[in-house]
Design an enzyme around this catalytic site. Sequence first.
Site, mmCIF file in Angstrom:
data_model
loop_
_atom_site.group_PDB
_atom_site.id
_atom_site.type_symbol
_atom_site.label_atom_id
_atom_site.label_comp_id
_atom_site.label_asym_id
_atom_site.label_seq_id
_atom_site.Cartn_x
_atom_site.Cartn_y
_atom_site.Cartn_z
ATOM 1 N N ALA A 148 41.219 45.882 -36.009
ATOM 2 C CA ALA A 148 41.677 47.235 -35.716
ATOM 3 C C ALA A 148 42.517 47.835 -36.838
ATOM 4 O O ALA A 148 42.683 49.048 -36.914
ATOM 5 C CB ALA A 148 42.501 47.227 -34.422
ATOM 6 N N LYS A 149 43.087 46.978 -37.695
ATOM 7 C CA LYS A 149 43.901 47.414 -38.838
ATOM 8 C C LYS A 149 44.964 48.422 -38.414
ATOM 9 O O LYS A 149 45.163 49.452 -39.056
ATOM 10 C CB LYS A 149 43.005 47.969 -39.948
ATOM 11 C CG LYS A 149 42.001 46.946 -40.471
ATOM 12 C CD LYS A 149 41.130 47.522 -41.562
ATOM 13 C CE LYS A 149 40.134 46.498 -42.080
ATOM 14 N NZ LYS A 149 39.080 46.170 -41.076
ATOM 15 N N ARG A 150 45.664 48.097 -37.342
ATOM 16 C CA ARG A 150 46.742 48.954 -36.869
ATOM 17 C C ARG A 150 48.011 48.705 -37.670
ATOM 18 O O ARG A 150 48.094 47.788 -38.475
ATOM 19 C CB ARG A 150 46.993 48.712 -35.379
ATOM 20 C CG ARG A 150 45.817 49.031 -34.457
ATOM 21 C CD ARG A 150 45.351 50.463 -34.601
ATOM 22 N NE ARG A 150 44.524 50.902 -33.486
ATOM 23 C CZ ARG A 150 43.210 51.037 -33.509
ATOM 24 N NH1 ARG A 150 42.551 50.723 -34.598
ATOM 25 N NH2 ARG A 150 42.542 51.461 -32.451
#
Length: 277
Positions: A95-97
């Site tokens: 998700a690369k949050r």
Amino acid sequence: MDRNQLFQQIQKKRSFLCVGLDTDILKIPKHLLDKPDPVFFFNKEIIDATAQYTVAYKPNLAFYESLGWQGWESLEKTVEYVRENYPEIFLIADAKRGDIGNTSNLYARAFFEKLDFDAITVAPYMGEDSVKPFMTYPEKWVILLALTSNKGASDFQFLQNEETGDPLFESVLKTSQNWGTPENLMYVVGATKAEKLSEIREIVPHHFLLVPGVGAQGGSLEAVAENGMNSQCGLLVNSSRGIIYASAGEDYAEKAGEAACKVQEDMEKLLKGRKLI
């Protein structure tokens, strides 16, 4: 899932393969488009064909978010299917949050409580307070972006710290070790940067590394293993397109299984070479 349990799965399956479920509605076999939920149906068939060869699955959230609520529904059903049928599999939300603390708290709640992932990829750019909320969940993992495989990685990741002389990715590795431990913190290191893995191992000798870029992106599995393995393997090597799109025909699941089996066989040899199995 803790680190020892993950290593036990690697030993049991003789594999450190992570299959990326980057399921693109425009690339799946055309005959599936008549299904009520073609993305989930595709994922289910791919999972059943590859589960014996892999220790992890990694859905990339962009492929699901692009479909709106239907994509989220497909993702939820995919996670539930893995949990019910293959509970030993490590599930990564790609998700690369990474946002201010209260927002990261909500992202953590979404992916660790609502969707029951084991791990989430996180961008470190906003610093400690954007990462730590993900680390409050027992036996859940943060996978921090360190040195990525894309061409644009050179725009920032090799910029030197004026005080220490370290490139930015090394600063990320060194600083973030104050935020977590090898029990809850992994790093993304691209297979196309395999020559840097030995340097990275000097900084983070005990952490697991998630390594994308093998297969369609041209990274070398042998080079990754040679430079990146540690005493508990310490690697999850991801392959997406090379496995899930091994065929566009009605034999897509069978061909995906064959592709995953081939990678597993190569990984078994590498694990034996290091006397890890």
